[in-house]
Design a protein around this motif. Sequence first.
Motif, PDB file in Angstrom:
ATOM      1  N   LEU A  33      48.988  40.817  36.710  1.00  0.00           N
ATOM      2  CA  LEU A  33      48.401  39.592  36.176  1.00  0.00           C
ATOM      3  C   LEU A  33      47.564  38.935  37.261  1.00  0.00           C
ATOM      4  O   LEU A  33      48.071  38.615  38.331  1.00  0.00           O
ATOM      5  CB  LEU A  33      49.506  38.635  35.721  1.00  0.00           C
ATOM      6  CG  LEU A  33      50.425  39.164  34.618  1.00  0.00           C
ATOM      7  CD1 LEU A  33      51.547  38.171  34.340  1.00  0.00           C
ATOM      8  CD2 LEU A  33      49.637  39.460  33.346  1.00  0.00           C
ATOM      9  N   LYS A  34      46.294  38.745  36.997  1.00  0.00           N
ATOM     10  CA  LYS A  34      45.390  38.131  37.948  1.00  0.00           C
ATOM     11  C   LYS A  34      44.203  37.587  37.197  1.00  0.00           C
ATOM     12  O   LYS A  34      44.053  37.889  36.015  1.00  0.00           O
ATOM     13  CB  LYS A  34      44.962  39.126  39.035  1.00  0.00           C
ATOM     14  CG  LYS A  34      44.342  40.419  38.508  1.00  0.00           C
ATOM     15  CD  LYS A  34      43.793  41.282  39.615  1.00  0.00           C
ATOM     16  CE  LYS A  34      44.826  42.122  40.345  1.00  0.00           C
ATOM     17  NZ  LYS A  34      44.277  43.055  41.316  1.00  0.00           N
ATOM     18  N   PRO A  35      43.348  36.796  37.760  1.00  0.00           N
ATOM     19  CA  PRO A  35      43.389  36.306  39.138  1.00  0.00           C
ATOM     20  C   PRO A  35      44.133  34.971  39.263  1.00  0.00           C
ATOM     21  O   PRO A  35      44.292  34.246  38.295  1.00  0.00           O
ATOM     22  CB  PRO A  35      41.897  36.076  39.441  1.00  0.00           C
ATOM     23  CG  PRO A  35      41.302  35.681  38.122  1.00  0.00           C
ATOM     24  CD  PRO A  35      42.085  36.413  37.076  1.00  0.00           C
ATOM     25  N   MET A  36      44.572  34.729  40.495  1.00  0.00           N
ATOM     26  CA  MET A  36      45.056  33.410  40.880  1.00  0.00           C
ATOM     27  C   MET A  36      44.065  32.368  40.357  1.00  0.00           C
ATOM     28  O   MET A  36      42.845  32.562  40.443  1.00  0.00           O
ATOM     29  CB  MET A  36      45.077  33.348  42.413  1.00  0.00           C
ATOM     30  CG  MET A  36      45.505  32.034  43.012  1.00  0.00           C
ATOM     31  SD  MET A  36      44.971  31.886  44.757  1.00  0.00           S
ATOM     32  CE  MET A  36      45.786  33.270  45.542  1.00  0.00           C
ATOM     33  N   GLY A  37      44.575  31.288  39.805  1.00  0.00           N
ATOM     34  CA  GLY A  37      43.690  30.253  39.279  1.00  0.00           C
ATOM     35  C   GLY A  37      43.852  30.115  37.769  1.00  0.00           C
ATOM     36  O   GLY A  37      43.585  29.065  37.201  1.00  0.00           O
ATOM     37  N   ARG A  38      44.283  31.200  37.116  1.00  0.00           N
ATOM     38  CA  ARG A  38      44.557  31.110  35.689  1.00  0.00           C
ATOM     39  C   ARG A  38      45.829  30.289  35.466  1.00  0.00           C
ATOM     40  O   ARG A  38      46.677  30.160  36.348  1.00  0.00           O
ATOM     41  CB  ARG A  38      44.750  32.509  35.087  1.00  0.00           C
ATOM     42  CG  ARG A  38      43.462  33.298  34.955  1.00  0.00           C
ATOM     43  CD  ARG A  38      43.632  34.412  33.929  1.00  0.00           C
ATOM     44  NE  ARG A  38      42.484  35.301  33.905  1.00  0.00           N
ATOM     45  CZ  ARG A  38      41.359  35.025  33.245  1.00  0.00           C
ATOM     46  NH1 ARG A  38      41.223  33.894  32.577  1.00  0.00           N
ATOM     47  NH2 ARG A  38      40.361  35.888  33.270  1.00  0.00           N
ATOM     48  N   THR A  39      45.974  29.779  34.240  1.00  0.00           N
ATOM     49  CA  THR A  39      47.162  28.986  33.915  1.00  0.00           C
ATOM     50  C   THR A  39      48.298  29.908  33.473  1.00  0.00           C
ATOM     51  O   THR A  39      48.080  31.080  33.126  1.00  0.00           O
ATOM     52  CB  THR A  39      46.867  28.012  32.762  1.00  0.00           C
ATOM     53  OG1 THR A  39      46.569  28.796  31.586  1.00  0.00           O
ATOM     54  CG2 THR A  39      45.689  27.119  33.077  1.00  0.00           C
TER      55      THR A  39
END
Lengths: 366, 366
Positions: free
Chosen positions: A132-138
Motif C-alpha cells: 500500500l503506497k504512497p505515503m500521503g494517502r488517507t
Amino acid sequence: METRLKVHFCLSLGPGDDARQIAQGIALEQTAELPLDQVPDILLTQVVGRIEQINDVDENRAHAVISYSLDTTGGEAAQLLNLLFGNISMKRGFLITQIEGLDGVFPGPSFGIDGMRKLTEVHQGALVCTALKPMGRTSDEFATMAFDLACGGMDIIKDDHGLANQRYAPFAERVPKVQQAVIRANDTTNRHALYAPNFMPPITRFERDYELCLSQGIKIVMVCPWLVGWDMMAEIARRGDFAVLAHPSLAGGMFSAPDHGMTAGVVLGQLFRSLGADASIYPNVGGRFVFDTHTCHAINAALREPYGAYKPSFPVPAGGMTLDRIGEMSREYGDDLIHLIGGGLMRAATDLRSAAALFRRAVRGA
Amino acid sequence: METRLKVHFCLSLGPGDDARQIAQGIALEQTAELPLDQVPDILLTQVVGRIEQINDVDENRAHAVISYSLDTTGGEAAQLLNLLFGNISMKRGFLITQIEGLDGVFPGPSFGIDGMRKLTEVHQGALVCTALKPMGRTSDEFATMAFDLACGGMDIIKDDHGLANQRYAPFAERVPKVQQAVIRANDTTNRHALYAPNFMPPITRFERDYELCLSQGIKIVMVCPWLVGWDMMAEIARRGDFAVLAHPSLAGGMFSAPDHGMTAGVVLGQLFRSLGADASIYPNVGGRFVFDTHTCHAINAALREPYGAYKPSFPVPAGGMTLDRIGEMSREYGDDLIHLIGGGLMRAATDLRSAAALFRRAVRGA
C-alpha cells in the motif's frame, strides 16, 4: 561439549599483516575490550573470543573463525549484534561471511514457510504480495486499495515501509480500516488474503499497537529491525501471535564496502531468520538496487536451507520487480518464495483488481 | 514559511549521470516509493522530497539538498532514520553530509554540557571518564573497581558497552552494587562522581530497568542507539531523568564506504544530539580505530556548535586513548570535552585509585 557461536570472517591483509594477530584483536575488542596482557586468565578462556581456525585465502585475504561463549550474548538481541560487529564496525577490512550456532541463542521463526502457507492457505506455488503506497494517502484510500487488491487475489498486502504514524493515515486508524477491508474482500472471494501493517511503534506504544493488531485479527506484521531495534523483532517472534515479514531498511550500510561489514546473506538471511523473520524482503538483482545474483542466492540459501532446528523462511525478492520478471524468478528461485511487486503492479492494468489478478495468474496460473 | 528537514547529499556521478535525476530518484524512493508519473499531484508537493539545490562539485560529484516535510517523519525516531537513509542505504554513491531542521522534529539533549557540569559539579575544565571492564567480572568486582576509581577522582564511571545482562554481572544486581559503591566513595571524597550503567534492555524490560535506575539515584545512562533502536534514546531524553551518554556501537557501517552512507559528523554528531545525546563517544584519531582529525573535528562541531534551540553536547573522544595524549587533545579540542580512557588507565599505575588520580590531574591539574 559447549556449544559456541562461530563467526566466520574474511580478513583483508595489508603488507606485513599477521592474520592471527588481527583475529586475536577482534576476539578481544568484541569481549574484554582490553589488551591481552590485562585480561585475567580465567576470563581469557570464559569470555574472550577463541580463534578456531585461520587460513590464508590469498596474499591479501585470510579466513578466520572466531567462537564466542553463548553466555557473552546474555541471550539478548542487542548484545548479540554488539558482540558480532559493534565496535569493529568502526574498523576496516573485517567481513562476516557466516555465523554458526545462532540457534543456541534465539529460537528463529515461529511460523516459517509451512506456517505462512497455512495462514494464507496457499499450499503450493509461490505467494504474491504487494504494498500500500504512497505515503500521503488517507486510511480510507488505503482501505479501498486493499479491498481491490484482495479481491484481485493478493495473498499478502503490506504497508509501504514508510507508513508509520504520520497524520495522513495514523496507525490506530489505518490498521482497523485496512484490515476490515481485507476481511470484507475475503468474505467475497472465499480466500485468505492477509494485511501486514508496518509495525514501527516507539517503545512506549509497543504494547498498545500490539494489542490493536491482535484485537483486529492481524496475522502478520512487517518489522524493520535496523529502525526499531533488534529486540522488537525477536520479541514479536517469541510471542508467536504474528508472522514476521522483515524489511531491510537502513541495513545497507553493512554491505556498502566490499571488504568490511556483514554480507547481505548474513544480515538479511541468517540474522533476520535467527531473530524471527518468517519472510525477509531484499532488493532483488536487476531492480532499483545493486545486489547481484550471487548475493540473492546466498540470502535465499540462508533463509531456506537447514540451520539447526530453525524453520525455513520465505525469501521476498523485491525493489522494482515487474510482471515480466516472474517467469525468470520462479525458475531461478523456486516456489518457496513470495513475489513482491509494488509500484510495478500499478502499471500492469488500469485498475488494481485486474492488476492483482494478472500478477496472481502469472505466479500461480490461477 | 513551512519549516522543512533539509538533507545535504554528496552524490557520486558516473559518466552520463544527471545529478538532478539522481536527486529526484532519492526524493521519491524515500517517500512515495513510486515513479514520478504514478504520484498524485497533491502528494508530489506535500509528501515527496523537494530538490532545493543542485551544484556540481567536480566531474564526479554533485552537492544536492533535498528537503522533506516534517510531517513525513511522524515525529518518530525510527521513521526519521527511515526517511533519511532507509531504502537508499542499499544503493550506492549517496553520502549525507549535513542535516538542517532536526530541531523541528526532536528536542535534543535535555541536560547538555551545562547540565552535565551541574550533575558532576565540574564547572571548569574537561571531565574525566573511564569504563568498568572486562565482561566476565562479577558485580562485586565492578563495585570495588568503581569505588577505587571514584575515590581517585573520576567524574564518570561507565559500564563497558559489552556489559548487558549476562549471568556474570546481571543488570539488576550490578547497577545497585556499583551505584552504592560510587555513593560511598562520594561520601568520602565530597565529590560527585557519576555511575553510567549501560542501558540496553529488551523492550519488555525497559520500564523495569528504567525504574531500577531511578530508584538507585542514577543520573546518567549509556545508550547504543544502533543496538537498542533509535526511539529508546529519544524516549530517555524526552523524560529528562537521566543524562544520555551515546555509544557508537554498530554505527560504523554508515561510514565504511567513502562515498555512501552518512558521515560520522552526521551520525555521531547531528543525529545523536538531535535524539538526545548529552555526550557522544567516538573513536578518536590515533587510537585503535580509523577516524582522521578532520572527522573528529566535524563530530565536535556538530555536537557543540549552535543548532536551533539545541543545547550543546559533550564530545567524548575515546577508543584506545592514553594519559600521554591528554595535552594534545586538550589543545586540539578545548575544555568542553570528556576524556575517556578505559584499558589505557589500568597501565598508568599499579592501582586504580592512583591511576584515576593521575588521569584527573593530567586533565584538570587537581
